[in-house]
Design an enzyme around this catalytic site. Sequence first.
Site, PDB file in Angstrom:
ATOM      1  CB  CYS A 200      -0.732  -0.111   1.438  1.00 18.21           C
ATOM      2  SG  CYS A 200      -1.718   1.266   1.630  1.00 18.21           S
TER       3      CYS A 200
ATOM      4  CB  CYS B  39      -0.674   2.510   4.365  1.00 19.64           C
ATOM      5  SG  CYS B  39      -1.959   1.753   3.708  1.00 19.64           S
ATOM      6  CG  ASP B  40       3.032   1.346   4.491  1.00 19.43           C
ATOM      7  OD1 ASP B  40       2.185   1.833   5.796  1.00 19.43           O
ATOM      8  OD2 ASP B  40       2.637   0.038   3.838  1.00 19.43           O
TER       9      ASP B  40
END
Length: 329
Positions: free
Chosen positions: A133, A136-137
């Site tokens: 992701c 997200c990261d």
Amino acid sequence: MREIIIIGSGPAGFTAAIYAARAGLSPLLLASSVEAGGELMKTTDVENFPGFPEGIQGPELMMKLQEQAEKFGTEVILDDVTSVQLEGDVKSVETGYSGTFEARSVIFATGSAYRKLGLPDEERLSGRGVSWCATCDGFFFKTKTIAVIGGGDSAMEEATFLTRFAEKVYLVHRKDTLRASKIMQERAFANDKIEFVWNSEVVGISGENAVEALTLRNTVDGTTSELPVQGLFVAIGNDPRVHFVHGQLDLTSEGTIAVAGRTSKTNLPGVFAAGDVIDPHYRQAVTAAASGTVAALDAEQFLAALDQTGDEESAAVVAEIVDELVAAE
Ligand code: NDP
């Protein structure tokens, strides 16, 4: 007992909930405790959902869908479904923390889960450079060199997004042509920070405590090489989430829940499915939403027939006849 339980909180689940709630069925929607909102929660700009000419952020779109579903009387519970019992007049759905719920009908809108490369070090280094992701990261990879694996829209989107943080992004694909849509390909080709590594598959990930390099195998001549990177984003597609319906619902050869024709009807009366969990091909937010609509309408029709007939088998037959009459009109 409830009229309808919807499992899943992506565009299919929430759209089914909007329709079922507006039909007065007071649906219960079970959204996962950690992945509520589905795939769009991990997306940035959604540019192709009709009605948003300026685009909309994925999480914002999901919040609006939830708000709309709740406005008409949907109850949303954030909990994971652990098992289901789908045969017979009373369907039961067991959750991790909130107990067991019963309903006369169930809609599965459980979407799909990220596909993994299946390499031994992938799990070990997950969260230590291996991610599924970018939104997200991505932030953790400021000024780093990373690789994105895949040749579809997800890989193009992730790679393009990651150039906001990373110094360099290798896009590693096992073929020499992409599956991604033209606009997404062109965006990636035009980005100087992205370098394409063609005809290459990842056969190893190395690093003691964090990703340090990938071993690539050339799919044309079989030679291997090392690619030093600090991050690996796997964007090779998704598999439908069907683990808790095995043995109860029929599946297709592609692993999705089998439904009758263009309906959402599974092999069991009163059980319907919608969205990515039935769709191996289109998999768009808008097609998932449309599929959720179909499921809610099918469930509504089934419940009305059940009220008239009193038993599931007859209700399914009546619903079938109504379908045929509508089609013949
Ligand atoms: P896709 O199935 O479209 O693409 C998966 C890619 O990963 C393919 O290029 C495939 O290679 C490759 N792949 C699969 N398995 C492996 C493996 N084991 N090792 C290496 N490579 C592998 O999935 P996506 O997630 O990209 O897209 C799914 C759907 O979501 C599509 O319909 C897409 O259009 C949509 N989507 C739309 C977006 C948008 O419009 N903004 C954004 C993201 C997704 P090969 O080509 O060789 O099969």
